[in-house]
Design a protein around this motif. Structure first.
Motif, PDB file in Angstrom:
ATOM      1  N   VAL A 152       5.248   4.336  -0.356  1.00 17.00           N
ATOM      2  CA  VAL A 152       5.377   5.344  -1.434  1.00 17.00           C
ATOM      3  C   VAL A 152       7.505   6.083  -0.830  1.00 17.00           C
ATOM      4  O   VAL A 152       7.943   5.823  -1.843  1.00 17.00           O
ATOM      5  CB  VAL A 152       4.680   6.087  -1.333  1.00 17.00           C
ATOM      6  CG1 VAL A 152       5.259   7.690  -1.842  1.00 17.00           C
ATOM      7  CG2 VAL A 152       3.566   5.965  -2.358  1.00 17.00           C
TER       8      VAL A 152
ATOM      9  N   LEU B  80       5.227   3.261  -7.918  1.00 18.14           N
ATOM     10  CA  LEU B  80       4.352   4.898  -8.282  1.00 18.14           C
ATOM     11  C   LEU B  80       3.942   4.383  -9.179  1.00 18.14           C
ATOM     12  O   LEU B  80       2.920   5.395  -8.785  1.00 18.14           O
ATOM     13  CB  LEU B  80       5.716   5.516  -8.392  1.00 18.14           C
ATOM     14  CG  LEU B  80       7.051   5.153  -7.129  1.00 18.14           C
ATOM     15  CD1 LEU B  80       7.984   5.825  -7.226  1.00 18.14           C
ATOM     16  CD2 LEU B  80       6.316   6.474  -6.035  1.00 18.14           C
TER      17      LEU B  80
ATOM     18  N   GLY C  40       0.643  -1.114  -0.372  1.00 15.33           N
ATOM     19  CA  GLY C  40       0.168   0.285  -0.190  1.00 15.33           C
ATOM     20  C   GLY C  40       1.085   1.070   0.135  1.00 15.33           C
ATOM     21  O   GLY C  40       2.032   1.781   0.083  1.00 15.33           O
ATOM     22  N   GLU C  41       0.054   3.001   0.016  1.00 13.22           N
ATOM     23  CA  GLU C  41       0.168   3.505  -0.214  1.00 13.22           C
ATOM     24  C   GLU C  41       1.645   4.262   1.032  1.00 13.22           C
ATOM     25  O   GLU C  41       2.462   5.050   0.711  1.00 13.22           O
ATOM     26  CB  GLU C  41      -1.077   4.890  -0.337  1.00 13.22           C
ATOM     27  CG  GLU C  41      -0.173   6.414  -0.613  1.00 13.22           C
ATOM     28  CD  GLU C  41      -0.864   7.143  -1.109  1.00 13.22           C
ATOM     29  OE1 GLU C  41      -1.068   7.573  -1.220  1.00 13.22           O
ATOM     30  OE2 GLU C  41      -1.907   6.395  -0.936  1.00 13.22           O
ATOM     31  N   ARG C  42       1.365   3.602   2.026  1.00 12.50           N
ATOM     32  CA  ARG C  42       2.243   3.638   3.174  1.00 12.50           C
ATOM     33  C   ARG C  42       3.623   3.623   2.882  1.00 12.50           C
ATOM     34  O   ARG C  42       4.601   4.014   3.356  1.00 12.50           O
ATOM     35  CB  ARG C  42       1.750   3.465   4.640  1.00 12.50           C
ATOM     36  CG  ARG C  42       2.272   1.446   4.433  1.00 12.50           C
ATOM     37  CD  ARG C  42       1.458   1.111   6.187  1.00 12.50           C
ATOM     38  NE  ARG C  42       1.899  -0.072   6.001  1.00 12.50           N
ATOM     39  CZ  ARG C  42       1.542  -1.188   5.839  1.00 12.50           C
ATOM     40  NH1 ARG C  42       0.556  -0.809   4.883  1.00 12.50           N
ATOM     41  NH2 ARG C  42       1.415  -2.514   6.240  1.00 12.50           N
TER      42      ARG C  42
ATOM     43  N   LEU D 223       0.535   3.456  -6.849  1.00  9.49           N
ATOM     44  CA  LEU D 223       0.080   4.094  -6.151  1.00  9.49           C
ATOM     45  C   LEU D 223       0.108   5.110  -6.046  1.00  9.49           C
ATOM     46  O   LEU D 223      -0.937   5.933  -5.536  1.00  9.49           O
ATOM     47  CB  LEU D 223       1.885   3.647  -4.733  1.00  9.49           C
ATOM     48  CG  LEU D 223       2.209   2.485  -4.798  1.00  9.49           C
ATOM     49  CD1 LEU D 223       3.008   1.851  -3.694  1.00  9.49           C
ATOM     50  CD2 LEU D 223       0.625   2.167  -3.695  1.00  9.49           C
ATOM     51  N   ARG D 224       0.288   6.261  -6.718  1.00  9.76           N
ATOM     52  CA  ARG D 224       0.853   7.742  -7.173  1.00  9.76           C
ATOM     53  C   ARG D 224       0.475   8.026  -8.773  1.00  9.76           C
ATOM     54  O   ARG D 224       1.408   9.005  -9.333  1.00  9.76           O
ATOM     55  CB  ARG D 224       1.872   8.821  -6.861  1.00  9.76           C
ATOM     56  CG  ARG D 224       1.814   8.191  -4.973  1.00  9.76           C
ATOM     57  CD  ARG D 224       0.725   9.257  -3.784  1.00  9.76           C
ATOM     58  NE  ARG D 224       1.636   9.113  -2.599  1.00  9.76           N
ATOM     59  CZ  ARG D 224       1.828  10.341  -1.999  1.00  9.76           C
ATOM     60  NH1 ARG D 224       3.216  10.556  -2.684  1.00  9.76           N
ATOM     61  NH2 ARG D 224       2.369   9.369  -0.606  1.00  9.76           N
TER      62      ARG D 224
END
Length: 318
Positions: A34, A56, A30-32, A59-60
Motif C-alpha cells: 500500500v 487503493l 496484496g496490502e503490504r 486494498l484500503r
C-alpha cells in the motif's frame, strides 16, 4: 529477481505505462504494498494515478489514504442542490474523483506527443491551463488519460457543495426552529441548505467556490485585469472549492460531458450520451468573463467542435 522486486523497480521506470502496470501488479500482491502505491498518487502522469486510485480503493476501502491525493479531489456520494433560484433542484450523485486543477499545457503536450502530434506551448505557460480545445479534443485527452469528462452535475457539486458546513443534529434543528426557525426554513426552501434524513442538514451550497460573496482576488476573471490565463493554482487555496478544486471558476471555461438540456438534470434522459450531436455544456467562466458568469450555478452551451481561442479548457473526472 522476484515478482515484487520487478514491480517495485517498475514504479521508477521513465515510461508511464510501465509505472501504471507496476502499480496494478503490486495491487495483486496484496496490502503490504500500500505505501509505495500511495506514493504514486503524486505521479505526474494521470494513467499512473488512476491505477493507484483503483488499487487503493480495493486494498484500503476505508478511504483513509485519500488524504495523500495530490492532483485529484474526492467528492463523496450524496444529494446536493443543483441550479439556483427557481431552477434549484435536488440531484443524487455517486462518489467520484475530480481533477484538482484544469488540464495544463504541459499535460496536453504530453498527450499530443504520445499520439504523434506536435504541440508548441507558449513560452512560460507550461503550467497554464490548455485553452482553445474542442469538446472532442477534451474527450480524446480523457480517454488517453484513463479518465473522463465530468458531467455538469458533478462539476457543479465539486465547485459548490460544502459537505462540512450547515451540518447539525435533529435536536439543534428543533431548537432553532422554535426560536427564529423562519430563517432556517427560508434557507432550506431556497436551496442554500438541504434537509437530509433524520433531520440533519448535511451540506450547504456556495454561490462561488469560496463562499457567497464575489472576491476578485480569488479567481482570474475580467475583473483581475490580466487579459489571459494564469498558472493553475495561482489562487489556491484561498479560491478553492469545498472539496479542494482550484481554478474551477475563471481562467478557462471547462467542457463537461453533458448535452445542454433544460432542468431538472436527469442523467438518464440522453444528455450524457456521448454519441449524440448537439451543444455541450461548459462551466466556470474564463479570464474574459464578468462576475455573474463566475457563479457555480452558471451554465453555457457551445458547439462541441468549437475551438474559441483561449477560452475552452477541461478538467478530468474519475
Amino acid at each position: 529477481m522476484t515478482t515484487d522486486k520487478i514491480a517495485l523497480e517498475g514504479l521508477q521506470d521513465h515510461n508511464f505505462r510501465t509505472r501504471a502496470a507496476a502499480v496494478a501488479a503490486l495491487a495483486q500482491l496484496g496490502e503490504r504494498f500500500v505505501e509505495p502505491i500511495i506514493e504514486m498518487l503524486a505521479d505526474d502522469c494521470p494513467q499512473v494515478r488512476v491505477a493507484a486510485i483503483h488499487a487503493l480503493e480495493k486494498l484500503r476501502p476505508d478511504g483513509a489514504w485519500r488524504e495523500h491525493l495530490v492532483y485529484e479531489c474526492y467528492v463523496p456520494a450524496g444529494w446536493f442542490i443543483m441550479g439556483e433560484d427557481d431552477k434549484a433542484h435536488e440531484v443524487y450523485l455517486d462518489a467520484f474523483y475530480v481533477g484538482k486543477y484544469p488540464v495544463t499545457n504541459i499535460e496536453y503536450k504530453r498527450y499530443m506527443g504520445d499520439i504523434g502530434h506536435a504541440l508548441e506551448v507558449p513560452k512560460g505557460q507550461a503550467s497554464h491551463p490548455v485553452a482553445g480545445i474542442s469538446w472532442y479534443d477534451a474527450r480524446g485527452y480523457a480517454a488517453w488519460a484513463g479518465m473522463r469528462l465530468l458531467t455538469e452535475a458533478e462539476w457543479e457539486k465539486a465547485a459548490s457543495w460544502d459537505e462540512g458546513r450547515g451540518a447539525r443534529n435533529k435536536k439543534q434543528e428543533k431548537r432553532q426552529e422554535a426560536g427564529g426557525g423562519g430563517h432556517l426554513r427560508h434557507l432550506i426552501a431556497t436551496g442554500r441548505l438541504v434537509k437530509g434524513e433524520a433531520g440533519t442538514l448535511p451540506g450547504r451550497k456556495r454561490k462561488y467556490p469560496w463562499g457567497d460573496e464575489f472576491d476578485g482576488t480569488k479567481c482570474n476573471t475580467i475583473r483581475a485585469g490580466i487579459g489571459g490565463t494564469t498558472p493553475v493554482g495561482k489562487y489556491s487555496p484561498e479560491g478553492n472549492s469545498p472539496c479542494g478544486c482550484a481554478d474551477i471558476v475563471g481562467n478557462v471555461w471547462e467542457w463537461t460531458s453533458s448535452l445542454y438540456k433544460e432542468y431538472p438534470y436527469q442523467a438518464d434522459d440522453g444528455r450524457e450520451d456521448m454519441s449524440l450531436s448537439g451543444s455541450r455544456v461548459v462551466r466556470g467562466g474564463s479570464f474574459f468573463s464578468y462576475v455573474g458568469v463566475a457563479r457555480c450555478a452558471y451554465r453555457l452551451r457551445y458547439d462541441p467542435y468549437g475551438r474559441r481561442s483561449w477560452f475552452w479548457g477541461c478538467r478530468m473526472g474519475l
